[in-house]
Scaffold this active site. Structure first.
Site, PDB file in Angstrom:
ATOM      1  N   LYS A 149      27.020  32.919 -18.726  1.00 17.73           N
ATOM      2  CA  LYS A 149      25.967  33.937 -18.639  1.00 17.73           C
ATOM      3  C   LYS A 149      24.662  33.371 -18.079  1.00 17.73           C
ATOM      4  O   LYS A 149      23.919  34.059 -17.393  1.00 17.73           O
ATOM      5  CB  LYS A 149      25.694  34.534 -20.009  1.00 17.73           C
ATOM      6  CG  LYS A 149      26.743  35.506 -20.507  1.00 17.73           C
ATOM      7  CD  LYS A 149      26.196  36.280 -21.684  1.00 17.73           C
ATOM      8  CE  LYS A 149      27.161  37.362 -22.129  1.00 17.73           C
ATOM      9  NZ  LYS A 149      26.700  38.008 -23.378  1.00 17.73           N
ATOM     10  N   THR A 168      23.152  21.082 -18.166  1.00 19.20           N
ATOM     11  CA  THR A 168      23.414  19.870 -17.375  1.00 19.20           C
ATOM     12  C   THR A 168      23.716  20.189 -15.906  1.00 19.20           C
ATOM     13  O   THR A 168      23.174  19.549 -14.999  1.00 19.20           O
ATOM     14  CB  THR A 168      24.661  19.150 -17.940  1.00 19.20           C
ATOM     15  OG1 THR A 168      24.666  19.243 -19.352  1.00 19.20           O
ATOM     16  CG2 THR A 168      24.733  17.724 -17.469  1.00 19.20           C
ATOM     17  N   THR A 169      24.599  21.165 -15.705  1.00 12.56           N
ATOM     18  CA  THR A 169      25.047  21.495 -14.346  1.00 12.56           C
ATOM     19  C   THR A 169      23.853  21.925 -13.498  1.00 12.56           C
ATOM     20  O   THR A 169      23.697  21.503 -12.345  1.00 12.56           O
ATOM     21  CB  THR A 169      26.079  22.649 -14.414  1.00 12.56           C
ATOM     22  OG1 THR A 169      27.051  22.330 -15.420  1.00 12.56           O
ATOM     23  CG2 THR A 169      26.762  22.874 -13.091  1.00 12.56           C
ATOM     24  N   HIS A 190      26.333  12.252 -20.974  1.00  8.62           N
ATOM     25  CA  HIS A 190      26.050  13.047 -22.168  1.00  8.62           C
ATOM     26  C   HIS A 190      25.785  12.145 -23.377  1.00  8.62           C
ATOM     27  O   HIS A 190      25.660  12.644 -24.498  1.00  8.62           O
ATOM     28  CB  HIS A 190      27.253  13.936 -22.516  1.00  8.62           C
ATOM     29  CG  HIS A 190      27.403  15.146 -21.642  1.00  8.62           C
ATOM     30  ND1 HIS A 190      26.345  15.961 -21.303  1.00  8.62           N
ATOM     31  CD2 HIS A 190      28.495  15.701 -21.059  1.00  8.62           C
ATOM     32  CE1 HIS A 190      26.787  16.962 -20.552  1.00  8.62           C
ATOM     33  NE2 HIS A 190      28.086  16.818 -20.373  1.00  8.62           N
TER      34      HIS A 190
HETATM   35  P1  A3P Z   1      26.183  29.814 -21.142  1.00 12.11           P
HETATM   36  O1  A3P Z   1      27.542  29.438 -21.624  1.00 12.11           O
HETATM   37  O2  A3P Z   1      25.264  30.179 -22.271  1.00 12.11           O
HETATM   38  O3  A3P Z   1      26.190  30.840 -20.072  1.00 12.11           O
HETATM   39  P2  A3P Z   1      26.184  22.593 -19.166  1.00 12.11           P
HETATM   40  O4  A3P Z   1      25.986  22.605 -17.711  1.00 12.11           O
HETATM   41  O5  A3P Z   1      25.335  21.580 -19.887  1.00 12.11           O
HETATM   42  O6  A3P Z   1      27.622  22.501 -19.541  1.00 12.11           O
HETATM   43  O7  A3P Z   1      25.640  23.978 -19.728  1.00 12.11           O
HETATM   44  C1  A3P Z   1      26.353  25.160 -19.494  1.00 12.11           C
HETATM   45  C2  A3P Z   1      25.443  26.334 -19.677  1.00 12.11           C
HETATM   46  O8  A3P Z   1      24.491  26.370 -18.602  1.00 12.11           O
HETATM   47  C3  A3P Z   1      26.211  27.631 -19.614  1.00 12.11           C
HETATM   48  O9  A3P Z   1      25.512  28.524 -20.486  1.00 12.11           O
HETATM   49  C4  A3P Z   1      26.058  28.017 -18.144  1.00 12.11           C
HETATM   50  O10 A3P Z   1      26.279  29.388 -17.904  1.00 12.11           O
HETATM   51  C5  A3P Z   1      24.624  27.613 -17.910  1.00 12.11           C
HETATM   52  N1  A3P Z   1      24.304  27.365 -16.492  1.00 12.11           N
HETATM   53  C6  A3P Z   1      25.066  26.756 -15.555  1.00 12.11           C
HETATM   54  N2  A3P Z   1      24.428  26.737 -14.379  1.00 12.11           N
HETATM   55  C7  A3P Z   1      23.255  27.373 -14.549  1.00 12.11           C
HETATM   56  C8  A3P Z   1      22.168  27.687 -13.679  1.00 12.11           C
HETATM   57  N3  A3P Z   1      22.196  27.356 -12.396  1.00 12.11           N
HETATM   58  N4  A3P Z   1      21.107  28.336 -14.198  1.00 12.11           N
HETATM   59  C9  A3P Z   1      21.085  28.683 -15.506  1.00 12.11           C
HETATM   60  N5  A3P Z   1      22.083  28.416 -16.373  1.00 12.11           N
HETATM   61  C10 A3P Z   1      23.155  27.759 -15.917  1.00 12.11           C
END
Ligand code: A3P
Length: 350
Positions: free
Chosen positions: A306, A90-91, A149
């Site tokens: 990660k 999402t981020t 979400h």
């Molecule tokens: P991991 O915990 O496997 O590293 P959300 O944003 O939906 O909460 O998802 C979080 C996941 O997206 C985390 O995965 C986070 O590290 C990863 N994430 C956040 N920013 C990212 C980016 N710019 N590129 C790739 N993955 C990213």
């Protein structure tokens, strides 16, 4: 006359002076409290309390905002919504959508994403209602970029109708689970034991995790994307990792602001991808060092762990992986949606 403080277009985000007004801010909606207290409760994902609402397990603290959104949110035809099951990327998708859609407003040297996290640039609609600041949404210029979400079936009718377009990101369910488990662990007060990994796994497989069953969630948006491809752009996290340029262009085309040949020649696409990359955003978050504006205390750095595909291999036994793959196959049967699990693909491909 100059505005007393600056607002980032499309975000409803205001700089410091708004902090000073917080005491007078409208209060969160309380008319739903009675109803919420009657809903089935699960308290195992400490500190998140889940309530079963319209077949999905929703964090209790989000429910007043969700219900107010369902009742009151009016989508506009040119809105763009970033939608996802949590921990699916999402981020990242918020950052990309925001950077692509507002690219003519900012220089890369003074970009809002350098000082604000993507969730401040693209607000979650229920949080705005929870904060009692729904009037912000009305005041935002079009096209608005907003997030949620919520599963498709829980969205307000105006969103499901002709109001706006959806960007949806999904991710391999095993990696989502691992990401969720770590994220929850960061939220946990020191005084509380972590939810045992095996118990969290069982709950997740049973659809009892924040925002409900991941399989129902992705299935609903997947089916809608097949029915209305002009309404729903269905993205996969792993494909975004493999093809960031292709993803950025697809996204720009979908929201109606394609990159021009000049922009492509000047490397604008690559610049945006760099700005929104895991390395860039996670480093920036380290410098921001402020708390996320959520009910549960979290540092901005918690958004980044990660950022890879296939990390489940480092945490899950083969037996557990096989069990979750079986749930995925069964739940997504005949949908046409796969995560590459039966095709013998590597975990980092879909
Ligand atoms: P991991 O915990 O496997 O590293 P959300 O944003 O939906 O909460 O998802 C979080 C996941 O997206 C985390 O995965 C986070 O590290 C990863 N994430 C956040 N920013 C990212 C980016 N710019 N590129 C790739 N993955 C990213």
């Amino acid at each position: 006359m100059a505005a007393p403080f600056s607002v980032i277009p499309n975000s409803g985000l205001a700089s410091a002076p708004e902090e000073a007004k917080r005491e007078d801010a409208p209060k969160p909606p309380q008319q739903f409290d009675g109803l919420i207290s009657t809903l089935p409760l699960n308290q195992e994902w400490i500190p998140i309390r889940l309530r079963k609402y319209q077949d999905f397990w929703i964090p209790e603290h989000s429910l007043p905002g969700v219900m107010a959104m369902q009742q009151n949110f009016e989508a506009r035809p040119d809105d763009v919504f970033v939608l996802s099951y949590p921990k699916s990327g999402t981020t990242w998708l918020k950052a990309l959508a925001f950077a692509i859609m507002t690219r003519t407003h900012y220089s890369m040297a003074d970009h809002p994403l350098l000082r604000s996290n993507p969730h401040e640039c693209v607000l979650f609609i229920p949080s705005v209602f929870s904060n009692g600041t729904a009037s912000k949404l009305e005041a935002m210029p079009s096209p608005r970029i907003l997030g949620s979400h919520l599963a498709y079936s829980l969205l307000p009718d105006s969103m499901k109708g002709s109001g706006g377009r959806f960007l949806y990101v999904c991710r391999e369910p095993k990696d989502v689970f691992i990401s969720r488990w770590h994220f929850n662990d960061k939220m946990r007060p020191d005084s509380v034991e972590p939810i045992p990994f095996e118990r969290a796994f069982d709950l997740y497989c049973d659809g009892i995790s924040p925002y409900g069953s991941i399989w129902e969630h992705v299935r609903e948006y997947w089916e809608e994307s097949l029915r209305r491809p002009e309404k729903v752009l269905f993205l996969k996290y792993e494909e975004m990792l493999e093809e960031p340029v292709g993803t950025a262009k697809k996204l720009a085309d979908f929201v109606g602001c394609p990159f021009s040949p000049e922009e492509e020649n000047e490397g604008v696409v690559e610049e945006i991808i760099r700005l929104c990359s895991f390395d860039s955003l996670s480093k920036l978050a380290g410098r921001m060092m402020h708390k996320l504006n959520t009910v549960i205390p979290l540092q901005t750095t918690s958004l980044y762990r990660k950022g890879v595909a296939g990390d489940w291999r480092n945490h899950m036994s083969e037996v557990m992986a096989g069990r979750m793959d079986a749930v995925t196959s069964q739940k997504l049967e005949r949908s046409g949606l796969t995560f590459g699990i039966s095709a013998g693909m590597e975990a980092d491909g879909m």
